[in-house]
Design a protein around this motif. Sequence first.
Motif, short mmCIF file in Angstrom:
data_model
loop_
_atom_site.label_atom_id
_atom_site.label_comp_id
_atom_site.label_asym_id
_atom_site.label_seq_id
_atom_site.Cartn_x
_atom_site.Cartn_y
_atom_site.Cartn_z
N ILE A 25 4.22 24.42 -0.17
CA ILE A 25 3.96 23.41 -1.20
C ILE A 25 3.91 22.08 -0.45
CG2 ILE A 25 4.81 22.26 -3.27
CD1 ILE A 25 6.25 24.91 -3.97
N ARG A 26 2.74 21.39 -0.53
CA ARG A 26 2.56 20.10 0.14
C ARG A 26 2.44 19.01 -0.91
NH1 ARG A 26 -1.76 20.64 4.96
NH2 ARG A 26 -3.16 20.63 3.20
N PHE A 27 2.97 17.84 -0.57
CA PHE A 27 3.00 16.74 -1.54
C PHE A 27 3.18 15.42 -0.81
CE2 PHE A 27 7.01 18.83 -0.93
CZ PHE A 27 7.87 17.80 -0.58
N TRP A 28 2.80 14.35 -1.50
CA TRP A 28 3.04 12.99 -1.02
C TRP A 28 4.31 12.49 -1.69
CZ3 TRP A 28 0.04 10.58 2.59
CH2 TRP A 28 -1.21 11.14 2.85
N ILE A 29 5.22 11.85 -0.91
CA ILE A 29 6.44 11.30 -1.50
C ILE A 29 6.84 10.02 -0.78
CG2 ILE A 29 7.95 12.74 -0.06
CD1 ILE A 29 9.89 12.84 -2.55
N GLY A 30 7.35 9.06 -1.55
CA GLY A 30 7.86 7.81 -1.02
C GLY A 30 9.00 7.33 -1.89
N GLY A 31 9.53 6.16 -1.58
CA GLY A 31 10.63 5.59 -2.35
C GLY A 31 11.95 5.73 -1.62
N ASP A 37 0.86 -1.19 0.00
CA ASP A 37 0.00 0.00 0.00
C ASP A 37 0.89 1.23 0.00
OD1 ASP A 37 -1.82 2.04 0.40
OD2 ASP A 37 -2.46 1.36 2.38
N VAL A 38 0.87 2.00 -1.08
CA VAL A 38 1.76 3.16 -1.20
C VAL A 38 1.14 4.42 -0.60
CG1 VAL A 38 3.00 2.25 -3.20
CG2 VAL A 38 0.99 3.72 -3.55
N GLY A 39 -0.08 4.33 -0.11
CA GLY A 39 -0.70 5.49 0.53
C GLY A 39 -1.08 6.56 -0.48
N GLY A 40 -1.14 7.79 0.01
CA GLY A 40 -1.56 8.89 -0.85
C GLY A 40 -3.07 8.96 -0.94
N ASP A 92 13.11 5.21 2.15
CA ASP A 92 13.33 3.80 1.83
C ASP A 92 12.10 2.98 2.15
OD1 ASP A 92 15.87 4.41 0.93
OD2 ASP A 92 16.88 3.74 2.75
N ASN A 93 10.96 3.50 1.70
CA ASN A 93 9.68 2.87 1.92
C ASN A 93 8.77 3.28 0.76
OD1 ASN A 93 7.08 2.10 2.87
ND2 ASN A 93 7.79 2.32 4.98
N ASN A 94 8.07 2.33 0.18
CA ASN A 94 7.16 2.67 -0.92
C ASN A 94 5.96 3.48 -0.45
OD1 ASN A 94 8.57 1.36 -3.06
ND2 ASN A 94 7.86 -0.60 -2.26
N ARG A 95 5.61 3.36 0.83
CA ARG A 95 4.47 4.11 1.36
C ARG A 95 4.83 5.59 1.40
NH1 ARG A 95 -0.39 3.27 3.06
NH2 ARG A 95 -1.33 4.57 4.67
N MET A 96 4.04 6.39 0.69
CA MET A 96 4.28 7.82 0.63
C MET A 96 3.83 8.49 1.91
SD MET A 96 3.15 8.73 -3.29
CE MET A 96 1.47 8.19 -3.04
#
Length: 187
Positions: free
Chosen positions: A104-110, A62-65, A135-139
């Motif tokens: 500036i707000r944003f979702w980020i993962g990886g 689950d990558v969230g967002g 170091d997690n796919n969940r944003m």
Amino acid sequence: AGNGFTFIECSAERADTAAAQPQADILFESWHEGAYVSWTAEGTAFGSGPVKKAALPQYQGDVGGDTEYLVNSHAAAPGKDVGERDNATGKLVSRAFTIERDFIRFWIGGGSHKDKTCLNLIVDGKVVRTATGKDNNRMAMQSFAVREIKGKQAVIEVVDAQAGAWGNVGVGRIIFTDREFAEGPFE
């Protein structure tokens, strides 16, 4: 205060109600069109467009967002296995815009590779703010405070310049807002 008396001095000013109310949020990107509209893609990591969350490889979890589509340089990259996909590199560059809000707000993962798997804010050709995944796919939601550079022209870069383990970045919705990060969800 004195012997037998207390003196209180008060004054009042008319409040500027317009200044007290934050302006409406500006949706900069939600990737909902399933294509890189107003973005320039370089390299192979970002494929031909944003990826539908339902189509992500199951092992990414689950990558969230909060959007149906997102940028994911692992899922969009060509390759038959994890290694090939993480070895793909590239960059997405947004259209130019004027900074009109305080944040500036944003979702980020990886990956957490500084300057290699990141979202950058570029002003006058220089990176003025940057963020990486953990170091997690969940944003996770992150933000840049940009009040002091309001009025400047800028672009956003989503960068995957890292091959190998955690050589990927995921980005969801991007919003321009006057509200602090902790004040609530996106409008």
